[in-house]
Scaffold this active site. Structure first.
Site, mmCIF file in Angstrom:
data_model
loop_
_atom_site.group_PDB
_atom_site.id
_atom_site.type_symbol
_atom_site.label_atom_id
_atom_site.label_comp_id
_atom_site.label_asym_id
_atom_site.label_seq_id
_atom_site.Cartn_x
_atom_site.Cartn_y
_atom_site.Cartn_z
ATOM 1 N N ARG A 17 60.652 -30.240 63.453
ATOM 2 C CA ARG A 17 60.852 -31.646 63.766
ATOM 3 C C ARG A 17 60.764 -32.498 62.511
ATOM 4 O O ARG A 17 59.856 -32.352 61.701
ATOM 5 C CB ARG A 17 59.816 -32.129 64.778
ATOM 6 N N THR B 247 62.359 -39.010 61.975
ATOM 7 C CA THR B 247 63.248 -39.263 63.116
ATOM 8 C C THR B 247 62.739 -38.655 64.418
ATOM 9 O O THR B 247 63.233 -39.005 65.494
ATOM 10 C CB THR B 247 64.646 -38.697 62.836
ATOM 11 N N ASP C 219 50.183 -23.282 72.988
ATOM 12 C CA ASP C 219 51.096 -22.993 71.888
ATOM 13 C C ASP C 219 51.259 -21.477 71.763
ATOM 14 O O ASP C 219 50.336 -20.775 71.343
ATOM 15 C CB ASP C 219 50.541 -23.575 70.579
#
Length: 246
Positions: free
Chosen positions: A140, A144, A238
């Site tokens: 990521r 943005t 995760d």
């Protein structure tokens, strides 16, 4: 995902051998159905539900998490291979008789989305000896908040192969969708890509089905939805951390 969608609980059903009456079977949560023909969910068997229960448990240690995850990955790979085309192939047995069978058509390769997807590579190797495996790293962008391609290493002839794309968790689908775009930019036809996944959100599964209608998704389970942080719920945490470090 709307709050109405997120509040919909996955269905429950009695789980156990078919020969046992319903009164002697425990009730368990099973996968949400996705009304798209290109999303295939593994049969919700007692074995699969038991394995998923183990890896979802926050008290399951790393060694057991790896062991039971690998069993599910093997099931996914075996089912993914069932979606590859075959051609007629007649052989002669050691007693001199012929047998009309089939063999796979074309070459395959695996492509893992780093790093969690790398956990699925061994399961693919266990089923497909000497299979070639490529890598795609997507993270990521902090500015943005959108996925950004950082690295890819793919077989030179990948456009001529069937590709098994590997990533255990499908939340919003941003990274996996970008990975498909990378494969298509290298000449891989959409219909030659199979995405193998352990747990998906309904939103992620729908995104795939709608944006890439010719691609097939093979998943073990479609969960309840995403929370405010875009984590799959109930999920398992995760996956990469639990497989590699915790």
């Amino acid at each position: 995902m709307s709050s109405n969608e997120a509040s919909q609980k996955p269905p429950s059903q009695c789980v156990g051998p078919e020969y046992r009456p319903a009164t002697m079977k425990p009730t368990a949560t099973v996968s949400t159905e996705i009304p798209h023909e290109n999303v295939h969910i593994l049969p919700q068997t007692p074995q699969l539900i038991a394995l998923l229960t183990m890896i979802r448990d926050k008290d399951t240690g790393r060694a057991d998490f790896i062991f039971y995850s690998n069993r599910i990955i093997r099931l996914l790979v075996e089912e993914g291979l069932n979606h590859l085309p075959v051609i007629e192939h007649t052989i002669t047995t050691p007693v001199g008789r012929t047998y009309s069978g089939v063999k796979f058509e074309g070459k395959i390769c695996g492509v893992s989305i780093m790093r969690a997807g790398e956990s699925m590579e061994q399961g693919l190797r266990d089923c497909c000896r000497s299979v070639r495996i490529g890598k795609i790293l997507i993270q990521r962008d902090e500015e943005t908040a959108k996925p950004k391609l950082f690295y890819d290493k793919l077989p030179e002839d990948i456009a001529d192969r069937w590709v098994l794309l590997l990533d255990p968790m499908l939340a919003t689908g941003g990274s996996a969708l970008m990975a498909v775009d990378v494969l298509k930019s290298r000449g891989v036809p959409e219909e030659r890509i199979l995405f193998l996944n352990l747990i998906a959100s309904p939103e992620g599964a729908r995104n795939f089905a709608q944006q890439f209608p010719k691609l097939r998704v093979v998943t073990a389970f479609v969960d309840e939805g995403l929370n405010e942080k875009n984590y799959i719920v109930p999920g398992l945490g995760d996956f990469g951390d639990r497989f590699y470090t915790m």
